[in-house]
Every structure is written in structure tokens, then in C-alpha cells.
Write an enzyme that holds these catalytic residues in place. Structure first.
Site, PDB file in Angstrom:
ATOM      1  N   HIS A 198     -33.890  52.852 -20.266  1.00  0.00           N
ATOM      2  CA  HIS A 198     -33.247  54.124 -20.135  1.00  0.00           C
ATOM      3  C   HIS A 198     -33.521  55.087 -20.988  1.00  0.00           C
ATOM      4  CE1 HIS A 198     -31.956  52.079 -16.377  1.00  0.00           C
ATOM      5  NE2 HIS A 198     -32.273  53.289 -15.910  1.00  0.00           N
ATOM      6  N   ASP A 463     -37.182  48.608 -11.488  1.00  0.00           N
ATOM      7  CA  ASP A 463     -36.130  47.245 -11.205  1.00  0.00           C
ATOM      8  C   ASP A 463     -37.080  46.295 -10.463  1.00  0.00           C
ATOM      9  OD1 ASP A 463     -33.656  47.359 -12.997  1.00  0.00           O
ATOM     10  OD2 ASP A 463     -33.240  48.904 -11.356  1.00  0.00           O
ATOM     11  N   CYS A 510     -39.392  56.600  -6.784  1.00  0.00           N
ATOM     12  CA  CYS A 510     -38.984  57.128  -7.988  1.00  0.00           C
ATOM     13  C   CYS A 510     -38.908  56.340  -9.279  1.00  0.00           C
ATOM     14  CB  CYS A 510     -37.606  57.560  -7.548  1.00  0.00           C
ATOM     15  SG  CYS A 510     -36.478  56.113  -7.269  1.00  0.00           S
TER      16      CYS A 510
HETATM   17  C1  PEP Z   1     -35.942  51.986 -10.726  1.00  0.00           C
HETATM   18  O1  PEP Z   1     -35.419  51.014 -10.892  1.00  0.00           O
HETATM   19  O2  PEP Z   1     -36.977  52.277 -10.513  1.00  0.00           O
HETATM   20  C2  PEP Z   1     -35.097  53.305 -10.979  1.00  0.00           C
HETATM   21  C3  PEP Z   1     -35.704  54.566 -10.560  1.00  0.00           C
HETATM   22  O3  PEP Z   1     -33.870  53.244 -11.254  1.00  0.00           O
HETATM   23  P1  PEP Z   1     -33.380  53.089 -12.739  1.00  0.00           P
HETATM   24  O4  PEP Z   1     -34.639  53.051 -13.720  1.00  0.00           O
HETATM   25  O5  PEP Z   1     -32.401  54.008 -13.084  1.00  0.00           O
HETATM   26  O6  PEP Z   1     -32.905  51.532 -12.690  1.00  0.00           O
HETATM   27 MG    MG Z   2     -33.354  50.879 -10.755  1.00  0.00          MG
END
Ligand code: PEP
Ligand code: MG
Length: 587
Positions: A198, A463, A510
């Protein structure tokens, strides 16, 4: 006499966030504790020893609290390690030695405790016995905790960064980055980490160059060193030569030209060359990023990661505080959609000193699991989001759904909260659309079962890829396995999107790959017509999409699904991108 120029040293790591920056390094060591040493007057020695006893008591309290939490959530077996810590803390031989040392040396207790603990550590480390060697870590953990209590300092954080710097550290967590004044953060370089941590996602969204997975760079660079970070190719140079700086100056100039070319289409419609409309949404963490999203002409917000709100509040903000933050984004968005995701805490994001603080595993008690286990926290957030929905076009999305039961349970809480709000006379959008992220393989397999419970899905590839490949997204040692172009990933994405099209339920993507032009073409070819990405990448993706012919993109999908080797898939996707956009500058 002039100092001889220091030698240039080049390191290679993982290119995490594009861009080049040259500046002063700041070595960030969050757990470093400065143990003071000072004399204590004879008549104050008893008080000094009492201070020690008090510190043992508070440390005991902290360890017991953690122990009980772990025992309750993970069982007695997992909690046993803290029993060992308590034994170390209360070891009478160690305590007696510290007390004797204080009386004899007349030095402060933290200094004496540190000395004695280091002697124990060196003694146990030299033993042949594995069991005794393991006690070293226990002593280190306990002494760090006790010394923090004695010294009484808060953990060092980055909020006091004085001048614009490139942060160098072993690892950078989202709570670290949340504390930084973003104008002072020029770039960062970490020993650990992967492309979808992140902190890296934040760096990309702020266009801050970052290189991760450098192994031991934090031991090689000192505060004040001049360094150059090349986030395009994953290169870090200490004391860059004049030639190298000139060469990078040229690269930066070329990139600027490219950026301007991409930005030239910002006000044009987001559609393929054969006229198919593609929704390009933004991923944001708060109202500041909303401004960038609007500058980049995003169609709305496809993912509002609410963890940022919690991290900025260093805990669990009240309903009112959350309502303010969500409303600010919703109002700034005007009529555009804002998809607010419920709390996805856990993994690399921890909030203050809470239950989930003990679990940094991506497969543990995170996201919807944490929320369903803490209904009060969850319902407070749902109330705030629903109330914010009264003033705009809000959608609600649950992260980390693994099965039907979780989804139904989350919806039950939502229904309860709606009733409460109506009874209290609060305004909200009673027909708010609800979606689930598809980011766990189990959910990907049961789209048909989940679909009746929601209005839309969004694929979280960050993920999904780590779980499909069993390759932790933060671990640079398995970064080579974290492959979006792996046939298993491509087949899974195709299956999810095809199923959603069949069921006529909207599907967007996303995860970070939505912001990478080569994957964007593939996702569109598979049938996704909404992508949500970091705003800073939006111009390039839009530029590319406007050059793509959808039939060709579909053909590309069929073609790459027959390729077994991820490296060949990537070269084919790259070739497709080049064919579509042509030569933009003299690369
Ligand atoms: C993902 O897992 O692709 C996502 C958009 O959520 P995060 O990166 O916040 O886990
Ligand atoms: Mg995620």
C-alpha cells in the site's frame, strides 16, 4: 583541503513507482531506541529502582493484554510465546543483576538494564543449544518493550521530517506514510516490499518514485547521502556522478514530453477507437486525491480506500468524523459516482493498538472478517457512509468477501443500520448500490452464488494474484512469482468477467494492473468496461484505450490465453501496445 569525491555505488531492486529523483537521503529507523546514560544521586537510587519496578509492572500488563487477545482469537497454543516473554520479564536473576548494577554504578536504570540484557543476549547466542538460542529473540523483544516503557518515548515517526528527502528504510508501512508531510517526501527506497504494497500504491498515486526489494540498502545508505532513485528501472545510485545526473536529466525531459502527449487527450471521450465507451474511474484515499482525480478527468471514484481515514485518525474515528471525511469526497465529486469501500484493515495496514494490530498476515483477520468480528466498528462506518450517500451518488463495496455467508451477514448489518437511521430521521440513499470485491479465489469461483446479493463486482487483482499464486504481495523474495501474466491469473480473470457478462452484472477492475496499459487492453478485451486506477496513470491509459480497436483486443485475449509462458505473454502485450500507439518520442 577539499574532500575527495565519494565513489558512485549502484544498486538494483524492484521498480515500484515510476519517476526519477535526486536528493538527500533520510534513513528512517522506526524501532531505533536511544538508551540514555546518566548519573543518579545516591539518595535517588531507591526511586530509580522503584521506577524499574513500575516499568516491569506496566510491561507485564501490556504483555498479558496481548497474550489474552491472541489466546482468544488464535488459541492458547499461539499465546504461549507471551508466557515465555513473561518469564523473561520476571526472571529474578536478571532483575537482581540490574538492581545491583544500578546501586553499584549509580547509573540510570535503562542504561543498566540494557547492559545486563545485552550480556544475556550474547551469552545465549553463543550456546550450542537451539532452545536456548531461541530465547535470544524473547529477551530482545522483552527488553525493547521494557526500555520503551522506561525511556517513555513515542515511536519515532516521519511527521517531523525537516527537509525534502528520499526516505530509506527496511520497510515502510501505510501508517508510516500517513504521517509524512507529502511535500517533503521526494521518493523512497526499501529493503523489503513488493509492487502492490500500500505504500507503493500511495507513491504511484502521488507520482513519487520508489524502488523496493533492495535487501540491505538501509544498511548501506546514511542520512545526508546524495542519492538518485530511478523508479522506472529500479535503480538506486549513491553519490551519482555528473555524467549520470546529466543522463538522467535527459530521461526526465523525455518523460515530460510523453506526459504532455498523454495529457493531450484528457478532455476527449474515454472510448476505444471503434467507439466503445470505457469508464475510467479513480482510486483514492481521501479528499486531497479527489482533486487530482478531477484534474485527470476521472469519470468518478471506483475505489475509495477508507483505511486512510482511520490511519490519519490513529484509531477508530467517530461516526461524525467519518461522515465529515466521506461527505467531503462525495460533495467534491458532485454527480459522479463515489464507490466507498468499507474498512480493509490488516495485511500491511494496522491501526494503532488494536486487536488486529497483532495480525499482519494478508490471510488473517483483516477487512470484512475484522468488520464482521467487530460489529460496532463496522456499523459505525456503515452509518457514516449511508449518511454521506444523502448528498451524492454513493456506492458501497465490501472488501475480501470469500463466501456467501459473509456477504449476507454484511448485508444484514447494512439493513439494520438503515432501519436505525430511518428511525432517527437521518437522510440517506435507501437504494444505495452494494458491491463486493472479487479478490479471493473462492469468491471468483462462485460469482453466480454471490451475484443475487449485490449490484456490482470489482476485481481486486492485487490480492487475487497473491492468493492465486500463494506469493505474498509484500515479499520481494517471491516477487518473481507474483505474475499478473501467469496463465492461472489470466484464466481466472477471463472466467470472472465472462460469468459477470453472462449474468448481466456490472464488473470493473480496481487492482493496480488496471493502471498498466498493457493489462488494461487485456481486461477490456475480456469484457470489462470499467477500470479504476491511480489518477496519475489515467492520462496514459486513456491515450492508449483511444487507440485500441475492441475486436483486436478480443483477439489479443484469445491469443495470449494460448501462451504458456508469462514472459512471452508480457512481450506480446507490449508489442500490442506499441502497435497501437506507435512511436511517440525517440525512445
Ligand atoms: C486489490 O486487492 O486489488 C485492491 C484494489 O485492494 P487493496 O490493494 O487495497 O488490497
Ligand atoms: Mg485488496
Amino acid at each position: 583541503m577539499t574532500e575527495p569525491a565519494r565513489e558512485e555505488i549502484v544498486f538494483h531492486g524492484i521498480a515500484a513507482s515510476p519517476g526519477v529523483v535526486h536528493g538527500r537521503a533520510y534513513l528512517y529507523q522506526p524501532n531505533e531506541l536511544d538508551v540514555p546514560c546518566y548519573r543518579v544521586e545516591s539518595d535517588k537510587l531507591d526511586a530509580e529502582i522503584e521506577r524499574f519496578e513500575q516499568a516491569i509492572l506496566s510491561t507485564r500488563g501490556q504483555i498479558t493484554e496481548v497474550r489474552n487477545k491472541i489466546a482468544a482469537s488464535l488459541g492458547e497454543g499461539e499465546a504461549r510465546i507471551f508466557d515465555a516473554h513473561l518469564m523473561v520479564l520476571e526472571d529474578s536473576a536478571l532483575i537482581d543483576e540490574v538492581v545491583a548494577e544500578v546501586r553499584k554504578s549509580k547509573n540510570n536504570v535503562e542504561h543498566c538494564y540494557n547492559d545486563v540484557a545485552l550480556r544475556y543476549i550474547s551469552f545465549f547466542s553463543s550456546m550450542d543449544d537451539d532452545y536456548l538460542k531461541e530465547r535470544v529473540t524473547d529477551i530482545q523483544d522483552v527488553s525493547r518493550r521494557l526500555l520503551h516503557n522506561l525511556v517513555g518515548v513515542k515511536k519515532v515517526d516521519l511527521s517531523h521530517l525537516k527537509e525534502p528527502s528520499i526516505i530509506i528504510c527496511a520497510d515502510l508501512t501505510p501508517s508510516d506514510t500517513a504521517a509524512i508531510d507529502r511535500h517533503k517526501l521526494l521518493g523512497f527506497v526499501t529493503d523489503l516490499g513488493g509492487k502492490t504494497s500500500h505504500s507503493v500504491i500511495m507513491a504511484r498515486s502521488l507520482r513519487i518514485p520508489a524502488v523496493v526489494g533492495m535487501h540491505d540498502v538501509s544498511e548501506r545508505i546514511r542520512t545526508g547521502d546524495q542519492i538518485l532513485v530511478d523508479g522506472y528501472d529500479g535503480i538506486v545510485v549513491i553519490n551519482p556522478s555528473a555524467d549520470r545526473l546529466y543522463q538522467y536529466g535527459q530521461i526526465a525531459g523525455e518523460r515530460l514530453k510523453l506526459d504532455n502527449i498523454f495529457k493531450s487527450v484528457l478532455n476527449e471521450p474515454s472510448e476505444s477507437s471503434d467507439g466503445q465507451a470505457i469508464e475510467l474511474m479513480a482510486n483514492i484515499e481521501g479528499v486531497e486525491e479527489m482533486e487530482i482525480a478531477q484534474e485527470m478527468c476521472a469519470d468518478g471514484v471506483g475505489l475509495f480506500r477508507t483505511e486512510g481515514v482511520f490511519l490519519r485518525h490513529h484509531g477508530y474515528p467517530s461516526e461524525e468524523a467519518q461522515y465529515k471525511e466521506y461527505s467531503a469526497v462525495v460533495q467534491a465529486a458532485g454527480k459522479s459516482i463515489v464507490t466507498i469501500r468499507t474498512l480493509d484493515i490488516g495485511g500491511d495496514k494496522t491501526i494503532g493498538d488494536t486487536d488486529q494490530d497483532e495480525d499482519s498476515s494478508f490471510m488473517g483477520f483483516r477487512a470484512i472478517r475484522f468488520c464482521l468480528g467487530n460489529p460496532k466498528i463496522f456499523k459505525t462506518q456503515l452509518r457514516a457512509i449511508l449518511r454521506a450517500s444523502a448528498s451524492g451518488n454513493v456506492k458501497l463495496m465490501y472488501p475480501m468477501i470469500s463466501g456467501l455467508h459473509e456477504l449476507r451477514k454484511a448485508n444484514e448489518y447494512l439493513a439494520e443500520v438503515k432501519l436505525e437511521l430511518s428511525d432517527e430521521g437521518h437522510a440517506f440513499d435507501a437504494n444505495i448500490e452494494v458491491g463486493a470485491m472479487i479478490e479471493i479465489p473462492s469468491a471468483a469461483m462462485i460469482i453466480d452464488l454471490l451475484a443475487p446479493e449485490v449490484d456490482f463486482f470489482s476485481i481486486g487483482t492485487n490480492d487475487l494474484i497473491q492468493y492465486l499464486m500463494a506469493a505474498d504481495r509484500l515479499n520481494d523474495q517471491v516477487a518473481h512469482l507474483y505474475e499478473p501474466a501467469h496463465p492461472a491469473v489470466l484464466r481466472t480473470l477471463k472466467a470472472i468477467i465472462t460469468k459477470c457478462r453472462e449474468l448481466n452484472i456490472p464488473i470493473s477492475v480496481c487492482g493496480e494492473i488496471a493502471g498498466d496499459p498493457i493489462y488494461a487492453s487485456l481486461l477490456l478485451g475480456m469484457g470489462a468496461n470499467s477500470l479504476s486506477l491511480t489518477s496519475s496513470l489515467l492520462p496514459e491509459v486513456k491515450y492508449f484505450i483511444r487507440k485500441i480497436d475492441m475486436d483486436q483486443a478480443k483477439g489479443l485475449v484469445d491469443e495470449v490465453l494460448t501462451i504458456n509462458d508469462p514472459i512471452q505473454v508480457v512481450s506480446r502485450l507490449e508489442e500490442f501496445r506499441k502497435e497501437a500507439v506507435g512511436t511517440l518520442i525517440n525512445e
